[in-house]
Design an enzyme around this catalytic site. Structure first.
Site, short mmCIF file in Angstrom:
data_model
loop_
_atom_site.label_atom_id
_atom_site.label_comp_id
_atom_site.label_asym_id
_atom_site.label_seq_id
_atom_site.Cartn_x
_atom_site.Cartn_y
_atom_site.Cartn_z
N GLU A 271 0.83 -1.20 0.00
CA GLU A 271 0.00 0.00 0.00
C GLU A 271 0.87 1.26 0.00
O GLU A 271 1.83 1.36 0.76
CB GLU A 271 -0.89 -0.03 1.25
CG GLU A 271 -1.74 1.21 1.45
CD GLU A 271 -2.47 1.19 2.79
OE1 GLU A 271 -3.34 2.04 3.00
OE2 GLU A 271 -2.14 0.32 3.63
N LYS A 331 -9.79 1.68 -3.24
CA LYS A 331 -10.25 1.17 -1.96
C LYS A 331 -11.65 1.71 -1.65
O LYS A 331 -11.89 2.92 -1.73
CB LYS A 331 -9.27 1.57 -0.86
CG LYS A 331 -9.62 1.00 0.51
CD LYS A 331 -8.64 1.47 1.57
CE LYS A 331 -8.99 0.88 2.93
NZ LYS A 331 -8.13 1.39 4.00
N CYS A 383 -5.38 -2.46 2.88
CA CYS A 383 -5.38 -2.20 4.32
C CYS A 383 -6.37 -3.13 5.02
O CYS A 383 -6.32 -4.34 4.84
CB CYS A 383 -5.68 -0.73 4.56
SG CYS A 383 -5.53 -0.19 6.29
#
Length: 506
Positions: A271, A331, A383
């Site tokens: 990430e 995301k 995440c």
């Protein structure tokens, strides 16, 4: 002891005779022990003890207020222990004063503790209206798990560290059928039955353990093709220097060198591996990366911030290196207070006391198409998206391999990375797909189809994890139906308890 419950002496009677504050203190301490049932220690029998003490003091407790207070105390201890790493992100890396970070962490744990408190209040009400085995052995577990589900949904949800995750080693075989909430329900029912009639409870526990062992040998999905070599890059860039302008070139150099050294066909960077927007990253650098990948025949997935089509919109994303503008993942489930500010009018003031880069992300929309590379279809998640089982399965259903991109340097020195890896193992069993995790500081790992960690890098080290993965097709029952069957069963169970009360049948 309340009517409808078998008379019994011993520990339970003495507990109920203690003043509320003493029982609450004991429950808070017991709840805190629950962190040792989860990863990295994984002392899963502790979960039976920790949940058992909570249910023991709820047994026959018909005062909703007292039951709620006891549930809150247990939850406060449990969540302070399991989400202690919030303090690290706020103070150590967010720059918030230590006292304020401690207050915020405690308030967050107190918010999470409200959910077992609500379960306790309802459990007290149910047992007052209809005392008996059914209310305690079915109603109380159902209310506890419904509260857990609410915790995972309300205000975008935070289902971190559900106690059912601790049972991965012994009840993991049920996950492709029930999902993590279903396993929590099995655990809760067994604990309550043990407390009511210990012989029946032990028999039920044996049946569930044997069933899990048998189900673990069922393969719900099938491998597609042969193994694929994969390289997972762990740059180990400390969070306190990652977003400092003077260290920008360090990140570029580290990942360029690692990409050149990687041997896998599929290469995964973590990430925000490059601490800049894709559009602001030097074009010559990206061209150099593409040249390295093309010469060695590598497919590369890169975690990086993306600018949106409208002004002010930007995303925490993943791109395919050879066509970053065409194939992207954005995301969709953002971290409150980390990636966006919920209700700015109420909470915006907090950001005057800490420094968090890129705290105004926009959310992508699911489902999103997987990346067609590495010999199959790779579904990205960024995440903590892999802690939301029911959401996770939506994109996983269209893929043959799962890939998580994380930067857990925000919580260095804690058990957060190990806890998240355990939750990723559960997602593998729920969906029947292998999973790779590329992280900045750890834990970078490959989770095999049986839910075990096949390979991993040590945390807080710079390195490349070279491993192999298999693509899988087909679907587990959980991937098809999600949590819906469990919620229906829970609601039916509670309704049965209530309707049975109205008929006054013991």
């Amino acid at each position: 002891m309340q009517s409808g419950l078998p008379e019994r002496a011993g520990l339970l009677t003495r507990l109920q005779a203690l003043p509320l504050w003493q029982v609450a203190f004991l429950l808070a301490a017991c709840g805190a022990l629950g962190v040792f049932a989860l990863a990295p220690l994984g002392l899963f029998p502790l979960a039976w003890l920790v949940l058992g003490l909570l249910f023991a003091v709820w047994r026959g407790e018909v005062r909703p207020g007292r039951a709620a207070a006891l549930g809150f105390a247990w939850g406060l201890g449990y969540f302070l222990a399991t989400i202690h790493w919030v303090y690290i992100s706020l103070h150590t890396f967010g720059g918030m004063a230590a006292w304020l970070a401690l207050v915020c962490t405690t308030l967050f744990a107190a918010y999470l503790a409200l959910f077992p408190a609500v379960a306790g209040a309802l459990a007290g009400w149910l047992q007052r209206k209809r005392p008996g085995a059914l209310s305690f052995c079915l109603g109380v577990p159902a209310l506890f798990v419904l509260a857990e589900g609410l915790r995972g949904w309300l205000f975008t949800g935070f289902p971190w560290a559900g106690i059912g995750y601790s049972q991965l080693p012994v009840l993991g075989g049920w996950l492709p059928l029930t999902g993590s909430f279903g396993v929590t329900l099995l655990l809760a029912i067994t604990v309550s039955v043990v407390l009511w009639r210990w012989r029946a409870g032990l028999l039920l526990a044996g049946v569930l353990l044997l069933g899990s062992w048998g189900l673990a040998h069922v393969r719900w999905t099938q491998p597609q093709g042969g193994p694929v070599a994969v390289s997972l890059l762990q740059g180990n860039i400390p969070q306190n220097i990652k977003w400092v302008r003077e260290n920008y070139l360090l990140s570029l150099q580290v990942y360029r060198d690692q990409l050149a050294a990687a041997r896998g066909q599929l290469v995964v960077l973590p990430e925000t591996a490059i601490p800049s927007f894709l559009a602001q990253t030097p074009p010559e650098y990206l061209a150099e990366l593409r040249t390295i990948a093309a010469k060695q025949g590598k497919d590369v997935l890169l975690g990086i911030a993306l600018e949106g089509e409208t002004p002010g919109a930007y995303y925490n994303g993943v791109v395919r290196l050879d066509q970053p503008q065409l194939t992207q993942y954005r995301k969709s489930h953002l971290v409150p207070f980390g990636e966006y500010v919920p209700v700015p009018a109420l909470f915006g003031w907090l950001y005057r006391f800490m420094s968090i880069p890129l705290d105004g992300f926009s959310a992508g929309i699911d489902p999103q198409a997987p990346f067609a590379l590495g010999g199959g279809k790779v579904a990205a998640n960024v995440c903590y998206e892999d802690i939301f089982g029911n959401e996770f399965r939506v994109n996983a259903a269209n893929a043959t391999l799962l890939a998580n991109f994380s930067n857990l340097a925000w919580f260095d020195g804690s058990w957060a990375a190990e806890q998240q890896l355990q939750m990723a193992q559960v997602r593998v069993l729920e969906n029947g797909r292998e999973l790779v995790r590329a992280t900045n500081t750890g834990v970078t790992a490959v989770v095999g189809i049986d839910g075990s960690v096949r390979d991993r890098l040590p945390a807080r080290t710079r390195g490349i994890l070279e491993s192999r993965v298999w693509h899988y097709t087909g679907a587990t029952p959980y991937q098809r139906l999600g949590d819906l069957p469990v919620w229906l069963l829970l609601l039916i169970g509670v309704c049965v308890c209530i309707l049975r009360k109205s008929k006054h049948v013991d």
